[in-house]
Scaffold this motif. Structure first.
Motif, PDB file in Angstrom:
ATOM      1  N   LEU A  46       0.813  -1.216   0.000  1.00 50.37           N
ATOM      2  CA  LEU A  46       0.000   0.000   0.000  1.00 50.37           C
ATOM      3  C   LEU A  46       0.850   1.272   0.000  1.00 50.37           C
ATOM      4  CD1 LEU A  46      -2.813  -1.004   2.543  1.00 50.37           C
ATOM      5  CD2 LEU A  46      -2.877  -1.071   0.048  1.00 50.37           C
ATOM      6  N   THR A  47       2.121   1.139  -0.288  1.00 51.29           N
ATOM      7  CA  THR A  47       3.008   2.303  -0.284  1.00 51.29           C
ATOM      8  C   THR A  47       2.473   3.411  -1.197  1.00 51.29           C
ATOM      9  OG1 THR A  47       4.932   0.890   0.118  1.00 51.29           O
ATOM     10  CG2 THR A  47       5.346   3.106  -0.716  1.00 51.29           C
ATOM     11  N   GLY A  48       2.238   4.566  -0.623  1.00 58.69           N
ATOM     12  CA  GLY A  48       1.774   5.709  -1.394  1.00 58.69           C
ATOM     13  C   GLY A  48       0.331   5.647  -1.847  1.00 58.69           C
ATOM     14  N   ARG A  49      -0.394   4.612  -1.433  1.00 61.97           N
ATOM     15  CA  ARG A  49      -1.786   4.461  -1.881  1.00 61.97           C
ATOM     16  C   ARG A  49      -2.733   5.297  -1.023  1.00 61.97           C
ATOM     17  NH1 ARG A  49       1.801   2.187  -4.984  1.00 61.97           N
ATOM     18  NH2 ARG A  49       0.876   0.952  -6.634  1.00 61.97           N
ATOM     19  N   HIS A  50      -3.830   5.709  -1.652  1.00 63.94           N
ATOM     20  CA  HIS A  50      -4.895   6.431  -0.953  1.00 63.94           C
ATOM     21  C   HIS A  50      -6.058   5.451  -0.800  1.00 63.94           C
ATOM     22  CE1 HIS A  50      -2.861  10.344  -1.409  1.00 63.94           C
ATOM     23  NE2 HIS A  50      -2.359   9.763  -2.490  1.00 63.94           N
ATOM     24  N   PRO A  69       2.375   1.497   4.829  1.00 63.16           N
ATOM     25  CA  PRO A  69       2.899   2.736   4.233  1.00 63.16           C
ATOM     26  C   PRO A  69       1.887   3.499   3.386  1.00 63.16           C
ATOM     27  CG  PRO A  69       4.269   0.806   3.684  1.00 63.16           C
ATOM     28  CD  PRO A  69       2.972   0.304   4.193  1.00 63.16           C
ATOM     29  N   ALA A  70       0.582   3.237   3.575  1.00 64.79           N
ATOM     30  CA  ALA A  70      -0.435   3.974   2.822  1.00 64.79           C
ATOM     31  C   ALA A  70      -0.283   5.473   3.071  1.00 64.79           C
ATOM     32  CB  ALA A  70      -1.832   3.519   3.238  1.00 64.79           C
ATOM     33  N   ALA A  71      -0.496   6.265   2.023  1.00 59.56           N
ATOM     34  CA  ALA A  71      -0.358   7.716   2.161  1.00 59.56           C
ATOM     35  C   ALA A  71      -1.511   8.313   2.950  1.00 59.56           C
ATOM     36  CB  ALA A  71      -0.289   8.357   0.773  1.00 59.56           C
ATOM     37  N   GLN A  72      -2.700   7.740   2.774  1.00 54.84           N
ATOM     38  CA  GLN A  72      -3.897   8.322   3.371  1.00 54.84           C
ATOM     39  C   GLN A  72      -4.969   7.255   3.508  1.00 54.84           C
ATOM     40  OE1 GLN A  72      -5.829  11.063   0.727  1.00 54.84           O
ATOM     41  NE2 GLN A  72      -7.399  11.683   2.193  1.00 54.84           N
ATOM     42  N   VAL A  73      -5.779   7.373   4.543  1.00 53.37           N
ATOM     43  CA  VAL A  73      -6.976   6.555   4.697  1.00 53.37           C
ATOM     44  C   VAL A  73      -8.161   7.505   4.835  1.00 53.37           C
ATOM     45  CG1 VAL A  73      -8.225   4.864   6.100  1.00 53.37           C
ATOM     46  CG2 VAL A  73      -5.731   4.656   5.807  1.00 53.37           C
ATOM     47  N   ARG A 118      -7.213   2.656  -3.571  1.00 56.34           N
ATOM     48  CA  ARG A 118      -7.597   1.295  -3.192  1.00 56.34           C
ATOM     49  C   ARG A 118      -8.823   1.385  -2.282  1.00 56.34           C
ATOM     50  NH1 ARG A 118      -3.129  -2.448  -2.827  1.00 56.34           N
ATOM     51  NH2 ARG A 118      -1.733  -2.036  -4.589  1.00 56.34           N
ATOM     52  N   ILE A 119      -9.661   0.360  -2.308  1.00 56.23           N
ATOM     53  CA  ILE A 119     -10.775   0.266  -1.365  1.00 56.23           C
ATOM     54  C   ILE A 119     -10.554  -0.994  -0.541  1.00 56.23           C
ATOM     55  CG2 ILE A 119     -13.279   0.192  -1.064  1.00 56.23           C
ATOM     56  CD1 ILE A 119     -13.572   1.346  -3.874  1.00 56.23           C
ATOM     57  N   ILE A 120     -10.512  -0.838   0.773  1.00 53.61           N
ATOM     58  CA  ILE A 120     -10.287  -1.959   1.684  1.00 53.61           C
ATOM     59  C   ILE A 120     -11.287  -1.806   2.819  1.00 53.61           C
ATOM     60  CG2 ILE A 120      -8.605  -3.185   3.117  1.00 53.61           C
ATOM     61  CD1 ILE A 120      -6.407  -1.625   1.504  1.00 53.61           C
ATOM     62  N   ALA A 121     -12.187  -2.767   2.970  1.00 52.02           N
ATOM     63  CA  ALA A 121     -13.249  -2.564   3.948  1.00 52.02           C
ATOM     64  C   ALA A 121     -13.918  -3.858   4.379  1.00 52.02           C
ATOM     65  CB  ALA A 121     -14.316  -1.615   3.369  1.00 52.02           C
ATOM     66  N   ASN A 122     -14.339  -3.870   5.635  1.00 50.43           N
ATOM     67  CA  ASN A 122     -15.269  -4.856   6.158  1.00 50.43           C
ATOM     68  C   ASN A 122     -16.641  -4.220   5.993  1.00 50.43           C
ATOM     69  OD1 ASN A 122     -16.747  -6.728   7.668  1.00 50.43           O
ATOM     70  ND2 ASN A 122     -16.166  -5.803   9.622  1.00 50.43           N
ATOM     71  N   LEU A 123     -17.296  -4.508   4.881  1.00 50.57           N
ATOM     72  CA  LEU A 123     -18.499  -3.775   4.507  1.00 50.57           C
ATOM     73  C   LEU A 123     -19.703  -4.131   5.377  1.00 50.57           C
ATOM     74  CD1 LEU A 123     -18.258  -4.056   0.622  1.00 50.57           C
ATOM     75  CD2 LEU A 123     -17.710  -2.067   2.034  1.00 50.57           C
ATOM     76  N   PRO A 124     -20.512  -3.139   5.747  1.00 46.78           N
ATOM     77  CA  PRO A 124     -21.787  -3.439   6.403  1.00 46.78           C
ATOM     78  C   PRO A 124     -22.621  -4.356   5.498  1.00 46.78           C
ATOM     79  CG  PRO A 124     -21.287  -1.083   6.508  1.00 46.78           C
ATOM     80  CD  PRO A 124     -20.300  -1.689   5.568  1.00 46.78           C
ATOM     81  N   TYR A 125     -23.122  -5.447   6.056  1.00 46.50           N
ATOM     82  CA  TYR A 125     -23.823  -6.448   5.243  1.00 46.50           C
ATOM     83  C   TYR A 125     -24.970  -5.861   4.429  1.00 46.50           C
ATOM     84  CZ  TYR A 125     -21.503 -10.415   7.571  1.00 46.50           C
ATOM     85  OH  TYR A 125     -20.596 -11.328   8.027  1.00 46.50           O
ATOM     86  N   TRP A 135     -19.077   0.688  -7.243  1.00 45.89           N
ATOM     87  CA  TRP A 135     -17.623   0.772  -7.459  1.00 45.89           C
ATOM     88  C   TRP A 135     -17.211   0.107  -8.756  1.00 45.89           C
ATOM     89  CZ3 TRP A 135     -16.910  -0.867  -1.708  1.00 45.89           C
ATOM     90  CH2 TRP A 135     -17.080   0.266  -0.897  1.00 45.89           C
ATOM     91  N   LEU A 136     -17.919  -0.928  -9.171  1.00 38.74           N
ATOM     92  CA  LEU A 136     -17.614  -1.549 -10.462  1.00 38.74           C
ATOM     93  C   LEU A 136     -17.835  -0.549 -11.596  1.00 38.74           C
ATOM     94  CD1 LEU A 136     -19.198  -5.081  -9.958  1.00 38.74           C
ATOM     95  CD2 LEU A 136     -16.751  -4.529 -10.022  1.00 38.74           C
ATOM     96  N   ARG A 137     -18.838   0.326 -11.440  1.00 36.76           N
ATOM     97  CA  ARG A 137     -19.081   1.357 -12.455  1.00 36.76           C
ATOM     98  C   ARG A 137     -17.894   2.327 -12.533  1.00 36.76           C
ATOM     99  NH1 ARG A 137     -24.326   1.992  -9.750  1.00 36.76           N
ATOM    100  NH2 ARG A 137     -25.843   0.634 -10.775  1.00 36.76           N
ATOM    101  N   GLN A 138     -17.205   2.506 -11.405  1.00 40.52           N
ATOM    102  CA  GLN A 138     -16.087   3.457 -11.335  1.00 40.52           C
ATOM    103  C   GLN A 138     -14.732   2.748 -11.352  1.00 40.52           C
ATOM    104  OE1 GLN A 138     -16.798   6.657  -8.218  1.00 40.52           O
ATOM    105  NE2 GLN A 138     -18.349   5.193  -7.579  1.00 40.52           N
ATOM    106  N   ALA A 139     -14.715   1.492 -11.747  1.00 37.35           N
ATOM    107  CA  ALA A 139     -13.513   0.675 -11.594  1.00 37.35           C
ATOM    108  C   ALA A 139     -12.298   1.217 -12.340  1.00 37.35           C
ATOM    109  CB  ALA A 139     -13.797  -0.761 -12.042  1.00 37.35           C
ATOM    110  N   ALA A 140     -12.521   2.008 -13.374  1.00 37.89           N
ATOM    111  CA  ALA A 140     -11.392   2.551 -14.127  1.00 37.89           C
ATOM    112  C   ALA A 140     -10.504   3.428 -13.258  1.00 37.89           C
ATOM    113  CB  ALA A 140     -11.890   3.344 -15.330  1.00 37.89           C
ATOM    114  N   GLY A 141     -11.075   4.002 -12.197  1.00 36.36           N
ATOM    115  CA  GLY A 141     -10.297   4.877 -11.334  1.00 36.36           C
ATOM    116  C   GLY A 141      -9.839   4.220 -10.055  1.00 36.36           C
ATOM    117  N   ILE A 142      -9.967   2.883  -9.970  1.00 40.70           N
ATOM    118  CA  ILE A 142      -9.616   2.141  -8.752  1.00 40.70           C
ATOM    119  C   ILE A 142      -8.518   1.142  -9.091  1.00 40.70           C
ATOM    120  CG2 ILE A 142     -10.480   0.632  -6.913  1.00 40.70           C
ATOM    121  CD1 ILE A 142     -13.309   1.727  -7.579  1.00 40.70           C
ATOM    122  N   GLU A 143      -7.476   1.129  -8.286  1.00 41.90           N
ATOM    123  CA  GLU A 143      -6.378   0.198  -8.518  1.00 41.90           C
ATOM    124  C   GLU A 143      -6.726  -1.214  -8.063  1.00 41.90           C
ATOM    125  OE1 GLU A 143      -1.776   1.023  -8.036  1.00 41.90           O
ATOM    126  OE2 GLU A 143      -2.646   0.383  -6.135  1.00 41.90           O
TER     127      GLU A 143
END
Length: 283
Positions: A46-50, A69-73, A118-125, A135-143
């Motif tokens: 996650l180095t430098g990842r938002h 080492p993520a840049a931001q959460v 990046r999206i990393i989450a324990n999503l509410p069911y 997010w699949l609709r916006q996947a072009a902007g997600i690593e």
């Protein structure tokens, strides 16, 4: 400037902020730091990842992400009790943790994050599936995405054609991403324990971006095909109009059923639908 007091344990955080999990919010908290650390590791370097996290609760996974080492959460939370806990955590990580209050389904938190995202989450069911489709609709902007679902949903996302779990969600996910089943967790890993197992899924978007028009066509195609999955395609696709012509254009036998089609065949159907609508002047 005085030093901040040490952070309380996750269980003490739950008590301090009155974070009893609420069913209405689909909350099941991860309080085991080892599991949270493992989930953060599953996301890769996650180095430098938002990083976007939705539904952080008392902040177990948030702490694990901040230890990388993520840049931001950016943590999006609807529960004001959890927001207070997150703000206390943010004070210990100046400039690295931002807390956004609101419903992730109504916000566009990705717009607030610079690339690489990046999206990393324990999503509410109760909102996991609609969030994933958005997010699949916006996947072009997600690593990449590393997400926790009920295990049944995770299996549907990763299901192969011809299997009982294969359906609309799996087609949309695998059409846009490489999907991997990463980790299964028993109910006892959560507080309170849910009634079902949970599982992590890794999603890496494909390089080709279909664009919003083709994505919408794929949504319509899969909704029709799996909406009446016991029917042959010539019957289930009637609601799209000219089903036989559509199937001929895609080179697919109308006597087949939706669960037998590969992702590539659904792609041909969606492209045929989009081409026909363009020819007909349908918006």
């Amino acid at each position: 400037m005085s030093e901040l007091p040490p952070l309380p344990s996750l269980r003490d955080t739950v008590r301090e902020y009155g974070l009893d999990a609420r069913k209405s919010l689909g909350q099941h908290f991860l309080l085991d730091t080892a599991i949270c650390t493992r989930i953060a590791a599953l996301a890769g370097d996650l180095t430098g990842r938002h990083v976007l996290e939705v539904g952080p609760g008392p902040g177990g996974l948030t702490r694990a992400l901040l230890a990388t080492p993520a840049a931001q959460v950016l943590a999006v939370e609807l529960d004001r009790r959890a927001i207070a806990a997150q703000q206390a955590l943010a004070a210990h990580h100046p400039g690295r943790l931002t807390v956004l209050e609101g419903d992730a389904l109504e916000l566009d938190p990705l717009a607030a994050l610079p690339a690489p995202r990046r999206i990393i989450a324990n999503l509410p069911y109760n909102v996991a599936t609609p969030l994933l489709v958005a997010w699949l609709r916006q996947a072009a902007g997600i690593e990449g995405m590393t997400l926790m679902f009920q295990q049944e949903v995770a299996e549907r996302i990763c299901a192969a054609p011809g299997s009982d779990a294969y359906g609309r969600l799996g087609v949309l996910a695998q059409w846009r991403c490489r999907a991997q089943f990463l980790l299964s967790l028993p109910p006892g890993a959560f507080s309170p324990p849910p009634k079902v197992f949970s599982a992590m899924v890794g999603l890496t978007p494909h390089a080709e971006d279909p664009g919003p028009a083709l994505f919408a066509a794929m949504e319509r195609t899969t909704a029709a095909a799996f909406g009446q999955r016991r029917k042959m395609l010539r019957g289930s696709l009637k609601q799209l109009g000219q089903a036989e012509a559509l199937l001929d254009a895609a080179g697919i036998d109308g006597e087949r059923r939706a669960e037998t089609l590969t992702i590539a065949e659904f792609d041909r159907l969606a492209r045929a639908l989009l081409a026909r609508e363009a020819a007909d002047g349908v918006a």
